[in-house]
Design an enzyme around this catalytic site. Structure first.
Site, PDB file in Angstrom:
ATOM      1  CG  HIS A 197     -62.917  55.660 -49.360  1.00  0.00           C
ATOM      2  ND1 HIS A 197     -62.868  56.365 -50.548  1.00  0.00           N
ATOM      3  CD2 HIS A 197     -63.523  56.484 -48.472  1.00  0.00           C
ATOM      4  CE1 HIS A 197     -63.405  57.566 -50.369  1.00  0.00           C
ATOM      5  NE2 HIS A 197     -63.809  57.662 -49.118  1.00  0.00           N
TER       6      HIS A 197
ATOM      7  CG  ASP B 276     -58.074  47.470 -54.356  1.00  0.00           C
ATOM      8  OD1 ASP B 276     -58.456  48.389 -53.596  1.00  0.00           O
ATOM      9  OD2 ASP B 276     -57.159  47.613 -55.180  1.00  0.00           O
TER      10      ASP B 276
HETATM   11  C1  G6P Z   1     -56.518  53.898 -49.478  1.00  0.00           C
HETATM   12  C2  G6P Z   1     -57.398  54.387 -48.350  1.00  0.00           C
HETATM   13  C3  G6P Z   1     -57.313  55.896 -48.178  1.00  0.00           C
HETATM   14  C4  G6P Z   1     -55.852  56.316 -48.083  1.00  0.00           C
HETATM   15  C5  G6P Z   1     -55.063  55.828 -49.287  1.00  0.00           C
HETATM   16  C6  G6P Z   1     -53.568  56.178 -49.213  1.00  0.00           C
HETATM   17  O1  G6P Z   1     -57.046  54.286 -50.692  1.00  0.00           O
HETATM   18  O2  G6P Z   1     -58.737  53.975 -48.544  1.00  0.00           O
HETATM   19  O3  G6P Z   1     -58.014  56.314 -47.027  1.00  0.00           O
HETATM   20  O4  G6P Z   1     -55.758  57.728 -47.970  1.00  0.00           O
HETATM   21  O5  G6P Z   1     -55.187  54.412 -49.351  1.00  0.00           O
HETATM   22  O6  G6P Z   1     -53.007  55.720 -48.032  1.00  0.00           O
HETATM   23  P1  G6P Z   1     -52.347  56.724 -46.953  1.00  0.00           P
HETATM   24  O7  G6P Z   1     -52.074  55.857 -45.771  1.00  0.00           O
HETATM   25  O8  G6P Z   1     -51.097  57.236 -47.614  1.00  0.00           O
HETATM   26  O9  G6P Z   1     -53.324  57.836 -46.669  1.00  0.00           O
END
Ligand code: G6P
Length: 471
Positions: free
Chosen positions: A169, A378
């Site tokens: 992602h 991003d």
């Molecule tokens: C990004 C990453 C995700 C992640 C999200 C929130 O979008 O690509 O994999 O889940 O951030 O971050 P966190 O550390 O809270 O899961």
């Protein structure tokens, strides 16, 4: 970190660091789950329902051992337990203080700490074992994101019969940066356990293929990598999106439209509402945005009486030092701008260090004349797409960093280099003063793209490509 053996297994298994639910642990120790809204779960819902799917992930709470359970829509949720030490080493450490900054242009220096690598390996093995236990013979496993890059190869060793997809992602960095990682070869070999490795942008897939050529002796041709065991791995871009129709429908409801009007009134009915919506992350360019806005107010190019910036900065990864530093920096900047330009009862920056439900976000998008997405790097940026999906009135202007994946698709936005503060200031003024005809023309083009390339189209194109790749 144990999972039970599956009955006859699931035909489709999704593996992500997080489950699509939030957990609450009550004082008496009882555990309850609520659905966490998100594009991925919306997209996967039909696929999961049609194939008796399972979703493997972490609950978000340390030291929580929970048994698999079915959610309201019949998806089997399989929690992977992580100890407090796993969370510190695998999640906060290697995932978010090594890989995250390395993959985002080293905006903040990555920390290379050997014990974290061991934690990352152990946690990846636990997710891979959970997937191996859950998937039916000949089934499909789709692994997500940078936290789980070793899962494909571990899973393939455990279950050579299954088809494996991986989607990253976040950006995949250029070779010159990726090369810094002491465990670079192991990470590449982890990913090459998949049949299909998906990326956000064509440039990410190209970076990956170059890394494969440099760090392995495998042959590549176009998007294909030829493995020693005769398998072929494909690396390709699949830009992710949002549930655009769902968003468009939500914003057309009277309740959201009323709420948007109320929000503007509560902000003091200014001429111009600017909006930023981000996780509080150093990749998002919030400091650069505030600097530009402060200068525009100081120079009188935007009126401090008639302009408001609403900055939603949702709390994120608060135990990681770089995030604590960023919070301090942002709060000092906000305080300075408000200190210089506020009058009693009216502030030019409304800073909200909070998370809001989707309804409130939709109303904010509708209330905003200008959306500011100024990330320094991003993978995609779904906020930009949500703003576009929310503007069925064909009003509003999007200022979008060229360093987001979204910039490849949303070319009708006002594209900016957030490091060029003067250029960004000009774009913000252009957006704030744009003729309605010009704004409508741009918004129509943006909406055509977002409404036709939604998250359901994304998941089905990935899964179609996966079915025709590999074994
Ligand atoms: C990004 C990453 C995700 C992640 C999200 C929130 O979008 O690509 O994999 O889940 O951030 O971050 P966190 O550390 O809270 O899961």
């Amino acid at each position: 970190m144990t999972t039970r053996m599956a009955h006859d297994g699931h035909d489709f298994v999704l593996v992500a660091n997080r489950l699509p639910v939030d957990v609450t642990v009550a004082d008496d120790g009882s555990v309850s789950w609520t659905r966490a809204p998100g594009g991925l779960v919306t997209a996967m819902q039909p696929v999961m329902a049609a194939s008796r799917g399972a979703w493997i992930g972490w609950s978000g709470a340390p030291d929580l051992g929970a048994t698999p359970f079915a959610d309201d829509d019949g998806i089997e949720l399989v929690p992977v337990g992580l100890s407090a030490a796993d969370v510190a080493g695998y999640y906060e450490g290697f995932s978010n203080d090594t890989l995250w900054p390395l993959y985002h242009d080293v905006i903040t220096p990555p920390t290379f700490h050997r014990p974290w690598w061991e934690d990352y390996r152990r946690a990846n093995a636990a997710f891979a074992h959970a997937a191996a236990d859950q998937v039916a013979p000949g089934g499909t496993v789709w692994v997500h994101d940078y936290q789980l890059q070793l899962v494909p190869a571990i899973l393939r060793r455990l279950r050579p019969d299954v088809r494996i997809g991986f989607f990253l992602h976040i950006p995949f960095p250029p070779l010159e940066i990726f090369d810094q990682l002491p465990w670079r070869t192991q990470v590449v070999e982890g990913l090459l356990g998949a049949d299909l490795v998906g990326f956000q942008r064509a440039g990410d897939a190209a970076n990956f293929l170059r890394v494969v050529r440099r760090l392995t002796d495998l042959e590549t041709r176009g998007p294909l990598v030829f493995q020693r065991d005769g398998r072929t791995v494909r690396a390709q871009a699949f830009p992710i999106s949002i549930d655009a129709r769902g968003f468009d429908g939500l914003v057309r409801t009277a309740a959201i439209q009323d709420r948007a009007r109320t929000l503007r009134a509560e902000l003091g009915d200014p001429d111009v509402v600017l909006l930023g919506v981000d996780r509080l992350d150093y990749t998002k360019g919030i400091r650069h945005r505030l600097k530009a806005y402060g200068e525009l107010l100081a120079e009188g190019r935007l009126s401090p009486e008639r302009t408001v910036l609403v900055q939603v900065a949702s709390p994120s990864r608060e135990k990681v030092g770089a995030y604590q530093q960023l919070r301090d920096d942002v709060e000092i900047l906000v305080g300075r701008i408000n200190g210089d330009f506020a009058t009693v009862g009216r502030a030019p920056v409304h800073y909200l260090h909070q998370s809001f439900p989707m309804d409130e976000m939709a109303a904010l998008y509708l209330a905003a004349d200008v959306m500011l997405v100024t990330a320094l790097r991003d993978g995609m940026n779904l906020v930009a797409k949500e703003y576009v999906a929310a503007r069925s009135d064909e009003r509003g202007a999007l200022v979008l960093s060229e360093f987001t994946g979204a910039a490849d698709e949303l070319t009708a936005a006002l594209l900016v280099n957030p490091h060029d503060i003067d250029g960004m200031k000009d774009a913000i003024v252009a957006a704030a003063t744009m003729e309605p005809r010009e704004a409508r023309k741009r918004m129509r083009r943006l909406r055509r793209r977002v409404l036709t390339h939604d998250v359901a189209a994304w998941s089905s194109s990935f899964l179609t490509a996966l079915r025709s790749t590999g074994a």
